[in-house]
Design an enzyme around this catalytic site. Structure first.
Site, short mmCIF file in Angstrom:
data_model
loop_
_atom_site.label_atom_id
_atom_site.label_comp_id
_atom_site.label_asym_id
_atom_site.label_seq_id
_atom_site.Cartn_x
_atom_site.Cartn_y
_atom_site.Cartn_z
N SER A 1 0.80 -1.22 0.00
CA SER A 1 0.00 0.00 0.00
C SER A 1 0.83 1.27 0.00
O SER A 1 1.78 1.43 0.77
CB SER A 1 -0.93 -0.04 1.22
OG SER A 1 -1.04 1.22 1.82
N LYS A 2 0.41 2.17 -0.88
CA LYS A 2 1.08 3.46 -1.01
C LYS A 2 1.06 4.21 0.32
O LYS A 2 2.00 4.89 0.69
CB LYS A 2 0.34 4.23 -2.11
CG LYS A 2 0.76 5.66 -2.28
CD LYS A 2 0.05 6.25 -3.48
CE LYS A 2 0.14 7.77 -3.45
NZ LYS A 2 -0.52 8.41 -4.57
N ARG A 3 -0.06 4.06 1.01
CA ARG A 3 -0.24 4.80 2.25
C ARG A 3 0.54 4.18 3.42
O ARG A 3 1.18 4.86 4.19
CB ARG A 3 -1.74 4.84 2.58
CG ARG A 3 -2.23 6.10 3.19
CD ARG A 3 -3.74 6.20 3.13
NE ARG A 3 -4.42 4.91 3.01
CZ ARG A 3 -4.74 4.12 4.03
NH1 ARG A 3 -4.43 4.47 5.26
NH2 ARG A 3 -5.37 2.98 3.84
#
Ligand code: GLU
Length: 548
Positions: A294-296
């Site tokens: 996940s990018k986050r």
């Protein structure tokens, strides 16, 4: 119907026809079987590790076949655009050796199929949108934001599929007169696809990675041109991939769900689609479960992370190849020295389900790759990286490159070479003891050595120290020093008669090791002293003797 008249009042300024562009961007003259691929990043300022994965796959497919690989910047969404992001993407990819034959470059554009920035291709999209309206495959939709919100609310309340289709697509059948009136009144509108819903029908498409897929036909009147006249990704990439004569599109799995729309658009325009190849998603193991990288949540999802941590680009590439094609590792075992470009990459050896991204595996691959890089080159890479990332060690590293190369070369030419260098930040932590600025007392003096013995042993060692001694002569001196201070010259003597000694020669060298490097585990002591040099060796022993 008055489709053509509708097209004329919607696009009075569009004078060209799709045929004009067909001629302007003719089929490419390439050898049989050559593939034309592209990368179409959106300049959002974030480059995902998955983007590099996809870039390598597209690059290989084109270059292995004698084809063309180009870079198109998909910048039609101003909301997401970050200034300078296109340049950053190019630079980031270049760092990993991804080279394009044409498209957007740092020095402008190159190639005969441009412009390669979608924001500069508005006329082309409008021309194709006009053709779709003229042939009845697209229509203007004047629904306002509030009206669309009402549709959404009603669909949500009724637990219905969201989107404009069937009765929700209220402007599908507006009369020509109605359209003319609204356009004349300056009502904002989008252009929507008139989906050919065959309620529930499926069609088959051959995916380059996944094989034959049976997908539901598109039923949504999706937006093709937004109110500002800019195209959506759907329309833009279809037009571009056709006019740029793309043969294969390797892209992320997230686009699979819109494939029916894309296929429908190609059909509506009477064009052949490229071979779509949808990659699997990069996953991460978390306890028992796997989830999407996940990018986050995951810093390692960003390409910038690898640069910041000091991974060598060749290592990242090698690792990505191991997850790109299931037979790469086998090939590598048989061809340890070969350039990775010699590997025959194929889309059908790409994973169809989640790809596990394994940081430990990356480090193992990296250790192997670094072992193959000559010490001087590795030293240059490390020092440049330290400087670029503003590491405080940079000046010391750069100050003596030969010293750094010798440090990095320790144990690398042994029959069983050391493989413990993985990436910049880790290497610096690892070799910190070679530098006076970073050497730290990490380990305490050996417990079985009486504290009063430490300065005595170090003093004696310093007195007898001859920097020119070879390994054997040097060790003889340590044995003598041990004996003179009540330690067995050989561990086995101590084992036989532990009562006779305070310890053995190993304890004495442990004291010297800790004095020199602050730690009890390190590579060969004699070799380290040779690298540290006489002055630094003496200074460190003397300092430790007074400290103890
Ligand atoms: N602009 C799209 C993205 O950044 C590209 C998708 C594609 O490769 O077709 O995700």
């Amino acid at each position: 119907m008055d489709y053509e008249k509708t097209a004329e009042i919607l696009f009075p300024d569009v004078r060209e026809t799709p045929e004009y562009y067909e001629e302007r961007y003719p089929a490419r003259i390439l050898p049989q079987g050559a593939r034309v691929t592209r990368l179409g990043p959106s300049p959002t300022g974030f480059v995902h590790l998955g983007n590099l994965y996809v870039a390598f796959a597209n690059e290989r497919l084109a270059h292995q076949s004698g084809g063309v690989f180009f870079l198109r910047i998909e910048d039609t969404d101003d909301k997401r655009e970050v200034p300078g992001a296109a340049e950053a993407v190019i630079e980031a990819l270049d760092h990993y050796g991804v080279r394009f034959d044409e498209g957007v470059t740092l020095a402008g554009e190159s190639g005969a199929y441009g412009p390669y920035r979608q924001s500069l291709r508005g006329d082309i999209y409008r021309c194709f949108a006009k053709r779709l309206v003229a042939s009845g495959r697209a229509y203007p939709c004047f629904l306002t934001g509030a009206e669309l919100d009402a549709v959404r609310a009603e669909q949500e309340a009724g637990k219905l599929t969201p989107g404009l289709y069937g009765r929700w697509a209220a402007h599908r059948a507006l009369s020509f007169e109605e359209v003319r009136r609204r356009v004349a009144a300056g009502e904002p509108h989008v252009i929507r696809l008139r989906a050919q819903d065959d309620a529930g029908a499926h069609f088959t498409v051959e995916d380059g990675i996944r094989g034959a897929l049976s997908l539901p036909q598109n039923s949504m009147d999706i937006v093709l041109l937004k109110t500002n006249g800019m195209p959506t990704y759907h329309l833009a990439h279809v037009v571009d991939d056709h006019l740029m004569r793309t043969t294969h599109v390797i892209r992320g799995e997230e686009w699979l769900s819109s494939l029916p729309v894309h296929i429908e658009l190609f059909q509506a325009l009477g064009l052949d689609p490229p071979v779509y190849c949808h990659t699997a998603v990069l996953m991460k193991q978390e306890g028992e479960t796997r989830r999407k990288l996940s990018k986050r949540k995951d810093p390692e999802s960003s390409l910038a992370y690898y640069r910041a941590e000091g991974y060598h680009p060749r290592a990242v590439r090698e690792y990505l190849l191991t997850i790109l094609n299931s037979n790469f590792e086998e090939w590598r075992a048989e061809n340890p020295e070969a350039d990775a470009d010699a590997f025959a990459f194929t889309t059908d050896k790409m994973s169809r389900s989640g790809i596990l991204f394994d940081a430990d595996k990356l480090n193992d691959v990296s250790k192997e790759v670094l072992l193959g890089i000559p010490a001087a080159e590795l030293a240059a890479f490390l020092a440049d990286w330290a400087e670029e990332t503003g590491r405080p060690e940079a000046a010391s590293l750069k100050g003596d490159m030969r010293y750094l190369a010798r440090i990095l070369d320790i144990g690398r030419h042994d029959a069983n070479p050391r493989k413990d260098l993985a990436y910049g930040a880790q290497i610096l932590a690892f070799i910190g003891y070679f530098y006076d600025e970073t050497v730290r007392a990490e380990d305490a003096w050996p417990e079985n050595v009486p504290r009063a013995d430490v300065p005595r042993l170090l003093g004696g060692y310093l007195e007898g120290y001859r920097h020119g001694d070879d390994r054997t002569a040097w060790f003889e001196r340590i044995r003598a020093l041990a004996e003179a201070n009540g330690y067995a010259a050989k561990p086995k003597d101590f084992k036989k008669n532990p009562g006779l000694y305070k310890g053995h020669v190993g304890d004495v060298s442990a004291v010297i090791r800790i004095a020199l490097m602050g730690r009890k585990n390190s590579p060969d002591l004699w070799e380290i002293q040779q690298i540290l040099g006489e002055a630094r060796t003496r200074a460190r022993i003397a300092a430790a003797a007074t400290r103890a």
